[in-house]
Design a protein around this motif. Structure first.
Motif, mmCIF file in Angstrom:
data_model
loop_
_atom_site.group_PDB
_atom_site.id
_atom_site.type_symbol
_atom_site.label_atom_id
_atom_site.label_comp_id
_atom_site.label_asym_id
_atom_site.label_seq_id
_atom_site.Cartn_x
_atom_site.Cartn_y
_atom_site.Cartn_z
ATOM 1 N N GLU A 7 0.838 -1.208 0.000
ATOM 2 C CA GLU A 7 0.000 0.000 0.000
ATOM 3 C C GLU A 7 0.870 1.254 0.000
ATOM 4 O OE1 GLU A 7 -3.136 0.271 -0.655
ATOM 5 O OE2 GLU A 7 -3.447 -1.882 -0.653
ATOM 6 N N GLU A 8 2.012 1.186 0.658
ATOM 7 C CA GLU A 8 2.940 2.321 0.652
ATOM 8 C C GLU A 8 3.457 2.582 -0.766
ATOM 9 O OE1 GLU A 8 7.271 3.347 2.524
ATOM 10 O OE2 GLU A 8 5.809 2.377 3.845
ATOM 11 N N ASP A 11 0.723 4.260 -2.700
ATOM 12 C CA ASP A 11 0.650 5.682 -2.335
ATOM 13 C C ASP A 11 1.778 6.483 -2.986
ATOM 14 O OD1 ASP A 11 -1.574 5.140 -0.796
ATOM 15 O OD2 ASP A 11 -0.498 5.168 1.113
ATOM 16 N N THR A 12 2.975 5.922 -2.999
ATOM 17 C CA THR A 12 4.115 6.607 -3.613
ATOM 18 C C THR A 12 3.881 6.786 -5.107
ATOM 19 O OG1 THR A 12 5.638 5.746 -1.947
ATOM 20 C CG2 THR A 12 6.606 6.511 -4.022
#
Length: 134
Positions: A7-8, A11-12
């Motif tokens: 998920e990170e 997002d990035t």
């Protein structure tokens, strides 16, 4: 269900407007991956179907899946890092429930990888699914 690490990445990628910036980020992720010991780069760990040299060393001892991986191509090593974020730490029994194609589509990879890279990515996902099949 995607991991927090994946998920990170999502997002990035959403933050990075330009595909070239995303491409550079994938390469950086590959650079951050620890190298695979040369002793593990053997035919049994090599992923067939990839244009580059790719090795995946799974660890399915216990109930949690993880793996080590490496490639001779930095973009592919970055793709391995993405797969690591998607799969590592997941319960072995849940690996098959992860829709890798849908999750990776969230990153827009399908639109920006060559057909050879896409085939290689599918081969890596297939290897992960095969070693976790019960």
């Amino acid at each position: 269900m995607a991991s927090a690490a994946f998920e990170e990445i999502v997002d990035t990628f959403a933050f990075l407007d330009d595909w070239e910036d995303r491409y550079r980020h994938v390469i950086e992720m590959g650079r951050d991956m620890p190298p695979l010991d040369d002793a593990l780069k053997v035919p049994a760990t090599k992923v067939e179907g990839c244009a580059s040299q790719v090795w995946l060393v799974p660890d399915v001892t216990g109930e949690t899946f993880t793996f080590q991986g490496d490639s001779d191509a930095m973009i592919v090593k970055g793709l391995i890092a993405i797969l690591h974020a998607l799969y590592a730490g997941q319960p072995v029994a849940e690996v098959h429930g992860i829709d890798a194609e849908a999750e990776l589509a969230r990153l827009g990879l399908n639109d920006h990888l060559s057909s050879q890279r896409s085939n290689g990515l599918r081969a890596m996902v297939d290897r992960i699914r095969n070693v976790t099949a019960r």
